[in-house]
Structures are given as structure tokens and as C-alpha cells.
Design a protein around this motif. Sequence first.
Motif, PDB file in Angstrom:
ATOM      1  N   ASN A 225      35.743 -57.895  24.615  1.00  0.00           N
ATOM      2  CA  ASN A 225      35.440 -56.433  24.671  1.00  0.00           C
ATOM      3  C   ASN A 225      34.214 -56.011  23.626  1.00  0.00           C
ATOM      4  O   ASN A 225      34.341 -54.794  23.320  1.00  0.00           O
ATOM      5  CB  ASN A 225      36.804 -55.757  24.433  1.00  0.00           C
ATOM      6  CG  ASN A 225      37.562 -56.098  25.429  1.00  0.00           C
ATOM      7  OD1 ASN A 225      37.708 -55.387  26.587  1.00  0.00           O
ATOM      8  ND2 ASN A 225      38.428 -57.090  25.300  1.00  0.00           N
ATOM      9  N   ASN A 226      33.941 -56.998  22.903  1.00  0.00           N
ATOM     10  CA  ASN A 226      32.678 -56.644  21.971  1.00  0.00           C
ATOM     11  C   ASN A 226      33.186 -55.610  20.952  1.00  0.00           C
ATOM     12  O   ASN A 226      32.538 -54.506  20.680  1.00  0.00           O
ATOM     13  CB  ASN A 226      31.537 -56.044  22.670  1.00  0.00           C
ATOM     14  CG  ASN A 226      30.057 -56.380  22.258  1.00  0.00           C
ATOM     15  OD1 ASN A 226      30.162 -57.006  21.045  1.00  0.00           O
ATOM     16  ND2 ASN A 226      29.178 -55.906  22.636  1.00  0.00           N
ATOM     17  N   VAL A 227      34.377 -55.869  20.337  1.00  0.00           N
ATOM     18  CA  VAL A 227      34.876 -55.158  19.204  1.00  0.00           C
ATOM     19  C   VAL A 227      35.161 -55.856  17.975  1.00  0.00           C
ATOM     20  O   VAL A 227      35.214 -57.247  18.127  1.00  0.00           O
ATOM     21  CB  VAL A 227      36.040 -54.264  19.460  1.00  0.00           C
ATOM     22  CG1 VAL A 227      35.997 -53.322  20.711  1.00  0.00           C
ATOM     23  CG2 VAL A 227      37.495 -55.347  20.077  1.00  0.00           C
ATOM     24  N   LYS A 228      35.290 -55.435  16.939  1.00  0.00           N
ATOM     25  CA  LYS A 228      35.533 -56.067  15.458  1.00  0.00           C
ATOM     26  C   LYS A 228      37.090 -55.998  15.193  1.00  0.00           C
ATOM     27  O   LYS A 228      37.553 -54.984  15.447  1.00  0.00           O
ATOM     28  CB  LYS A 228      34.571 -55.623  14.563  1.00  0.00           C
ATOM     29  CG  LYS A 228      33.172 -55.789  15.035  1.00  0.00           C
ATOM     30  CD  LYS A 228      32.601 -56.977  14.608  1.00  0.00           C
ATOM     31  CE  LYS A 228      31.202 -57.095  14.910  1.00  0.00           C
ATOM     32  NZ  LYS A 228      30.579 -58.624  15.265  1.00  0.00           N
ATOM     33  N   ILE A 229      37.237 -56.928  14.084  1.00  0.00           N
ATOM     34  CA  ILE A 229      38.767 -56.786  13.586  1.00  0.00           C
ATOM     35  C   ILE A 229      38.521 -56.938  12.204  1.00  0.00           C
ATOM     36  O   ILE A 229      37.685 -57.486  11.337  1.00  0.00           O
ATOM     37  CB  ILE A 229      39.358 -58.233  14.000  1.00  0.00           C
ATOM     38  CG1 ILE A 229      39.515 -58.298  15.627  1.00  0.00           C
ATOM     39  CG2 ILE A 229      40.675 -58.302  13.120  1.00  0.00           C
ATOM     40  CD1 ILE A 229      40.222 -59.694  15.772  1.00  0.00           C
ATOM     41  N   ILE A 230      39.271 -55.900  11.595  1.00  0.00           N
ATOM     42  CA  ILE A 230      39.690 -55.773  10.075  1.00  0.00           C
ATOM     43  C   ILE A 230      40.772 -56.501   9.860  1.00  0.00           C
ATOM     44  O   ILE A 230      42.020 -55.915  10.213  1.00  0.00           O
ATOM     45  CB  ILE A 230      39.430 -54.143   9.757  1.00  0.00           C
ATOM     46  CG1 ILE A 230      38.251 -53.614  10.395  1.00  0.00           C
ATOM     47  CG2 ILE A 230      39.805 -54.085   8.367  1.00  0.00           C
ATOM     48  CD1 ILE A 230      38.396 -52.032   9.824  1.00  0.00           C
ATOM     49  N   PRO A 231      41.022 -57.548   9.113  1.00  0.00           N
ATOM     50  CA  PRO A 231      42.136 -58.280   8.829  1.00  0.00           C
ATOM     51  C   PRO A 231      42.802 -57.800   7.459  1.00  0.00           C
ATOM     52  O   PRO A 231      42.633 -58.400   6.790  1.00  0.00           O
ATOM     53  CB  PRO A 231      41.854 -59.767   9.040  1.00  0.00           C
ATOM     54  CG  PRO A 231      40.561 -59.716   8.532  1.00  0.00           C
ATOM     55  CD  PRO A 231      39.705 -58.591   9.121  1.00  0.00           C
ATOM     56  N   LEU A 232      43.588 -56.585   7.549  1.00  0.00           N
ATOM     57  CA  LEU A 232      44.020 -56.206   6.500  1.00  0.00           C
ATOM     58  C   LEU A 232      45.328 -56.916   6.122  1.00  0.00           C
ATOM     59  O   LEU A 232      45.816 -57.305   4.957  1.00  0.00           O
ATOM     60  CB  LEU A 232      44.554 -54.564   6.541  1.00  0.00           C
ATOM     61  CG  LEU A 232      43.787 -53.722   6.055  1.00  0.00           C
ATOM     62  CD1 LEU A 232      44.631 -52.325   6.087  1.00  0.00           C
ATOM     63  CD2 LEU A 232      43.166 -53.865   4.662  1.00  0.00           C
TER      64      LEU A 232
END
Length: 165
Positions: A139-146
Amino acid sequence: MKTKEYSNGETTILWKPEKCIHAGICVKTLPKVYHPQEKPWITPENATSQEIIAQVAKCPSGALSIKGTQDNIKIEREDNGKKGRYVIYYNDEFAGEMTFTWAGKTQFIIDHTGVEEKFAGKGLGKKLVMKSVEYARENNVKIIPLCPFAKKVFDNTKEIQDVRS
Ligand code: SF4
């Protein structure tokens, strides 16, 4: 590409080439079985079934599985546009979840990953993270792994940095 099978006569390893992210964890954890430069590249006869099963559980992408058990893990995704979660089932039993919150439309934050104690050590937490990576790529999105666990997975897996925010 078709799923390939490699057996030691007792246990059969299934390998799905299209899922393999070439993390090389298999080679590092069981070098007597995995030889990427040779044909066949997997030689299960060099290890016991116990060693093979324990190794296959560590494959981060799900490319490796054990024949007859590959359907035991199911992951479902829920998303209401603001928040969501990935739920993992082992043999149809709830085994853990990973929750996320959207931060705008192009990235989401992984808040928390939790696996039931009964299912610890099966690599299920990592499978949840990898499932979200798959979604982010599609989906061409990014992840912030908090979440500290997800952050550790990202820190230790260089092949998934493309989706890290
Ligand atoms: S551990 Fe899994 S993803 Fe990594 S190289 Fe081996 S088969 Fe591929």
C-alpha cells in the motif's frame, strides 16, 4: 514460483521462493542444512527433525514451513481507519496481537506487540511485524515501530528498512 519440498524422510521443509526475503537467518542458524550456493540448497537429511522444526520457526518471512503444519498459523488484520490490529491464531486459538495507530494517511505506528505466554518462542511476534511490512509495501505506506519489540525487529532486519519511517 512453485513451493519446493525437501525431506529428511520424517519431516518435510516447504520453501516458498516468492516469500523469501533472503534474510539468511536459516543459513546462520543451521548451516549444515542450508547452502544457498548449492543444489539442492536445502539438505534436511543433515539435521534431526527437532533441529529443523526449531529453525523453520525462525524464518522471518514465512518462506519456510513444515509440511502438514503450514496452515496452523493465521493472521487477521482489522483497521477502522484510525487504529487497528493484527491478530494471530495458532491452531485456531488466539495467540497474540499487534496494535497500530495511523499517523496521517501514509504511515502507521506499531504501538504494542504481545504474544500469549503459551505460544512464546514460536516467532509469532515477528510474524505479526512481517505481516504489517507486507501491508506497508503493498500500500506504499511507512511504519513507525514505537513498540520496543517491533523496533528490535526493525533494528535487526535490514531487508525491511524500505518501509521504516
Ligand atoms: S530465513 Fe527464510 S527468509 Fe531468510 S533466507 Fe531463509 S528462507 Fe529466506
